[in-house]
Design a protein around this motif. Structure first.
Motif, PDB file in Angstrom:
ATOM      1  N   UNK A   1      38.661 -35.044 -11.774  1.00  0.00           N
ATOM      2  CA  UNK A   1      37.668 -35.675 -11.973  1.00  0.00           C
ATOM      3  C   UNK A   1      36.888 -35.659 -11.461  1.00  0.00           C
ATOM      4  N   UNK A   2      36.558 -35.663 -10.151  1.00  0.00           N
ATOM      5  CA  UNK A   2      35.538 -35.763  -9.490  1.00  0.00           C
ATOM      6  C   UNK A   2      34.598 -34.713  -9.997  1.00  0.00           C
ATOM      7  N   UNK A   3      34.882 -32.833  -9.414  1.00  0.00           N
ATOM      8  CA  UNK A   3      34.651 -32.289  -9.940  1.00  0.00           C
ATOM      9  C   UNK A   3      33.378 -32.075 -11.193  1.00  0.00           C
ATOM     10  N   UNK A   4      34.100 -33.108 -12.328  1.00  0.00           N
ATOM     11  CA  UNK A   4      33.128 -32.533 -14.117  1.00  0.00           C
ATOM     12  C   UNK A   4      31.917 -33.633 -13.781  1.00  0.00           C
ATOM     13  N   UNK A   5      31.841 -34.327 -13.148  1.00  0.00           N
ATOM     14  CA  UNK A   5      31.041 -35.518 -12.959  1.00  0.00           C
ATOM     15  C   UNK A   5      30.028 -35.070 -11.971  1.00  0.00           C
TER      16      UNK A   5
ATOM     17  N   UNK B   1      22.742 -40.224  -9.162  1.00  0.00           N
ATOM     18  CA  UNK B   1      22.698 -40.319  -7.533  1.00  0.00           C
ATOM     19  C   UNK B   1      24.237 -40.845  -7.323  1.00  0.00           C
ATOM     20  N   UNK B   2      23.977 -41.487  -5.750  1.00  0.00           N
ATOM     21  CA  UNK B   2      25.637 -41.755  -5.602  1.00  0.00           C
ATOM     22  C   UNK B   2      26.356 -41.807  -6.243  1.00  0.00           C
ATOM     23  N   UNK B   3      25.048 -43.472  -6.274  1.00  0.00           N
ATOM     24  CA  UNK B   3      25.617 -44.916  -6.484  1.00  0.00           C
ATOM     25  C   UNK B   3      26.555 -44.951  -8.287  1.00  0.00           C
ATOM     26  N   UNK B   4      25.691 -43.658  -8.807  1.00  0.00           N
ATOM     27  CA  UNK B   4      26.663 -43.450  -9.949  1.00  0.00           C
ATOM     28  C   UNK B   4      27.905 -42.943  -9.961  1.00  0.00           C
ATOM     29  N   UNK B   5      27.326 -41.842  -9.132  1.00  0.00           N
ATOM     30  CA  UNK B   5      28.897 -40.888  -9.187  1.00  0.00           C
ATOM     31  C   UNK B   5      30.355 -41.559  -8.279  1.00  0.00           C
ATOM     32  N   UNK B   6      30.356 -42.869  -7.633  1.00  0.00           N
ATOM     33  CA  UNK B   6      30.808 -43.705  -7.142  1.00  0.00           C
ATOM     34  C   UNK B   6      31.443 -44.299  -8.030  1.00  0.00           C
TER      35      UNK B   6
ATOM     36  N   UNK C   1      31.641 -43.618 -11.357  1.00  0.00           N
ATOM     37  CA  UNK C   1      32.514 -43.470 -12.185  1.00  0.00           C
ATOM     38  C   UNK C   1      33.506 -42.343 -12.195  1.00  0.00           C
ATOM     39  N   UNK C   2      33.181 -41.900 -10.258  1.00  0.00           N
ATOM     40  CA  UNK C   2      35.186 -41.871 -10.057  1.00  0.00           C
ATOM     41  C   UNK C   2      36.077 -42.458  -9.860  1.00  0.00           C
ATOM     42  N   UNK C   3      35.345 -44.256  -9.543  1.00  0.00           N
ATOM     43  CA  UNK C   3      36.100 -45.624 -10.233  1.00  0.00           C
ATOM     44  C   UNK C   3      36.614 -45.627 -11.891  1.00  0.00           C
ATOM     45  N   UNK C   4      36.022 -45.668 -12.159  1.00  0.00           N
ATOM     46  CA  UNK C   4      36.017 -45.816 -13.983  1.00  0.00           C
ATOM     47  C   UNK C   4      36.926 -44.583 -14.797  1.00  0.00           C
ATOM     48  N   UNK C   5      36.625 -43.207 -13.919  1.00  0.00           N
ATOM     49  CA  UNK C   5      36.514 -42.912 -14.668  1.00  0.00           C
ATOM     50  C   UNK C   5      38.357 -41.927 -14.667  1.00  0.00           C
ATOM     51  N   UNK C   6      38.577 -42.550 -13.471  1.00  0.00           N
ATOM     52  CA  UNK C   6      40.119 -42.387 -13.138  1.00  0.00           C
ATOM     53  C   UNK C   6      40.917 -43.531 -13.153  1.00  0.00           C
ATOM     54  N   UNK C   7      40.460 -44.473 -12.946  1.00  0.00           N
ATOM     55  CA  UNK C   7      41.441 -45.661 -14.282  1.00  0.00           C
ATOM     56  C   UNK C   7      41.864 -45.207 -15.257  1.00  0.00           C
ATOM     57  N   UNK C   8      40.619 -45.109 -15.960  1.00  0.00           N
ATOM     58  CA  UNK C   8      41.191 -44.486 -17.650  1.00  0.00           C
ATOM     59  C   UNK C   8      41.602 -43.495 -17.452  1.00  0.00           C
ATOM     60  N   UNK C   9      41.638 -42.170 -16.473  1.00  0.00           N
ATOM     61  CA  UNK C   9      43.129 -41.339 -16.426  1.00  0.00           C
ATOM     62  C   UNK C   9      43.987 -41.482 -16.516  1.00  0.00           C
ATOM     63  N   UNK C  10      44.120 -42.524 -15.662  1.00  0.00           N
ATOM     64  CA  UNK C  10      45.748 -43.035 -15.146  1.00  0.00           C
ATOM     65  C   UNK C  10      46.067 -43.863 -16.146  1.00  0.00           C
ATOM     66  N   UNK C  11      45.206 -44.617 -16.622  1.00  0.00           N
ATOM     67  CA  UNK C  11      45.652 -45.634 -17.943  1.00  0.00           C
ATOM     68  C   UNK C  11      45.720 -44.462 -19.625  1.00  0.00           C
ATOM     69  N   UNK C  12      44.887 -44.184 -19.541  1.00  0.00           N
ATOM     70  CA  UNK C  12      45.812 -43.321 -21.098  1.00  0.00           C
ATOM     71  C   UNK C  12      46.623 -41.549 -20.789  1.00  0.00           C
ATOM     72  N   UNK C  13      46.743 -41.133 -19.962  1.00  0.00           N
ATOM     73  CA  UNK C  13      47.430 -40.573 -19.392  1.00  0.00           C
ATOM     74  C   UNK C  13      49.228 -40.996 -18.593  1.00  0.00           C
ATOM     75  N   UNK C  14      48.916 -42.510 -18.642  1.00  0.00           N
ATOM     76  CA  UNK C  14      50.292 -42.971 -17.917  1.00  0.00           C
ATOM     77  C   UNK C  14      50.758 -42.181 -16.512  1.00  0.00           C
ATOM     78  N   UNK C  15      49.727 -42.140 -15.693  1.00  0.00           N
ATOM     79  CA  UNK C  15      49.702 -42.080 -13.931  1.00  0.00           C
ATOM     80  C   UNK C  15      50.424 -42.648 -13.516  1.00  0.00           C
ATOM     81  N   UNK C  16      52.024 -42.453 -13.246  1.00  0.00           N
ATOM     82  CA  UNK C  16      52.279 -43.338 -11.650  1.00  0.00           C
ATOM     83  C   UNK C  16      52.248 -42.917 -10.454  1.00  0.00           C
TER      84      UNK C  16
ATOM     85  N   UNK D   1      26.490 -36.539   0.731  1.00  0.00           N
ATOM     86  CA  UNK D   1      26.430 -36.217  -1.112  1.00  0.00           C
ATOM     87  C   UNK D   1      24.881 -35.354  -1.285  1.00  0.00           C
ATOM     88  N   UNK D   2      24.067 -36.386  -0.919  1.00  0.00           N
ATOM     89  CA  UNK D   2      23.265 -36.261  -1.469  1.00  0.00           C
ATOM     90  C   UNK D   2      22.886 -34.318  -0.809  1.00  0.00           C
TER      91      UNK D   2
END
Length: 392
Positions: A148-152, A158-163, A165-180, A206-207
């Motif tokens: 997830x991080x590599x794609x972003x 920016x650092x704030x946006x990266x952080x 999106x990392x949280x948002x996209x990872x949570x989305x991955x967990x939900x969509x793929x039903x990760x345990x 990060x910068x």
């Protein structure tokens, strides 16, 4: 003369804490070349001379009811016939023989995506794997936060946006793929010596990483930040974080940097303390160090995957070393097997054999009771995973 205690673990159900899909199209054409988990080319002759390979050949000879005089070539030929022409039925027979009921499967496999993201599993490969398990073995999904991080970061936000999106996209991955659970492979990138820096220090790093991604220190700060965020996300979602330790794929696995003892500073950090951490692969060859961490940190668990089965005869000594300090309520069985069906099957069979031997010795020495022995086996093979991952 007092009769020695005999332990039989064959009927205990099994959930594999960490494994990978077995996909026919990714098997090396030469069967023996499946017995090294490194990424460099290996010779058939050398792999055939490993104890692990010989163990599997002998186990398959018995499984197929072949005579002891059957050659390796005859065993492999019959194995290939079943694996290619009757794959689903063959898989079910292997799993049924060891009462394997579930796989916690890392779909972020293979690690070669570090340098070649296109090498990820295809939808058809995942379907092939699921079809082979359907009707007998349950599959529970795990994936890696680094992908997830590599794609972003490719977009250089920016650092704030990266952080964010990392949280948002990872949570989305967990939900969509039903990760345990999530998985971290920070060990492969910059090692387990994760430095729990402040957010401002991570922001600076990060910068610097965006400016010079080949600089080791900058790269380390970037990947250490991803690990800390993974812990925070998993704590919020109340799911475990599996962390690669020890044995892995050369050249990405640096044998010194993957020592689980390197994680000590990070495990003491408040951002990590509340997260359920599962240190996988027994930290092999650093099993004693891993056992100490699991003993001392209430939120840390571990499994014995990878060194069982890949380290062959090490299973007995290294499992005993791990159990010197590791509570049996915090240890999971696992194999780290994939690509070929037999690794999952043999790893389970070998663990049951080896752990039964250890338990028999402990009972005969007067250290434990039969009741404790059987309870510990049921916990390691099945109950602990069900409890910690909250599996239905």
């Amino acid at each position: 003369m007092e009769e020695k205690m005999k332990i039989d673990l064959s009927n205990i159900p099994v959930i594999d804490n960490h494994c990978h899909p077995f996909v026919l199209g990714r098997e090396p054409e030469v069967f023996a070349k499946n017995f090294c988990i490194g990424l460099y080319p290996v010779s058939e002759e050398n792999m055939k001379s490993t104890i692990y390979y010989q163990q599997v050949i002998n186990a398959l000879r018995k499984f197929f009811n072949l005579p002891e005089t059957a050659t390796e070539e005859e065993v492999v030929a019959l194995r290939n016939k079943y694996a290619q022409e009757d794959r689903v039925n063959y898989a079910h027979k292997l799993f049924e023989s060891q009462n394997i009921k579930g796989f916690l499967c890392d779909f972020g496999f293979p690690i070669s995506q570090i340098t070649n993201p296109e090498n990820k599993l295809t939808d058809s490969e995942i379907k092939e794997y699921r079809d082979a398990c359907e009707g007998y073995t349950d599959i529970y999904n795990i994936d890696r936060i680094e992908w997830v991080a590599n794609r972003i970061v490719e977009e250089e936000p920016s650092f704030d946006e990266f952080e964010s999106r990392l949280v948002k996209d990872t949570k989305k991955l967990v939900q969509e793929k039903n990760l345990i659970a999530l998985k971290s492979v920070v060990a492969y990138y910059t090692g387990l010596d994760v430095r729990p820096l402040s957010r401002d220090e991570f922001k600076k790093g990060y910068y610097l990483y965006l400016y010079d991604p080949d600089n080791w220190e900058y790269r380390k700060m970037f990947h250490d930040f991803i690990f800390i965020k993974a812990c925070e996300i998993c704590r919020e979602l109340d799911i475990p974080l599996q962390v690669h330790t020890g044995l892995g794929d050369t050249p990405h696995c640096h044998i010194v940097r993957v020592n689980p003892a390197n994680l000590t500073d990070a495990l003491n950090d408040p951002r990590v303390m509340g997260t359920t951490i599962v240190l996988i692969h027994g930290g092999y060859p650093y099993c004693e160090e891993l056992g100490m961490l699991v003993n001392h940190f209430e939120h840390v668990y571990c499994d014995c995957s990878s060194f069982i089965p890949f380290a062959g005869i090490a299973a007995y000594d290294k499992l005993k070393a791990l159990l010197e300090l590791c509570p049996t309520k915090k240890l999971f069985f696992g194999t780290d097997a994939g690509l070929i069906l037999e690794g999952l099957w043999f790893g389970t069979m070998n663990f049951k054999k080896v752990y039964a031997r250890i338990l028999e010795e402990l009972i005969d020495d007067g250290y434990i009771t039969y009741e404790f022995a059987m309870q510990s086996a049921e916990d390691i093979l099945y109950n602990n995973v069900k409890r910690v991952y909250k599996l239905k």
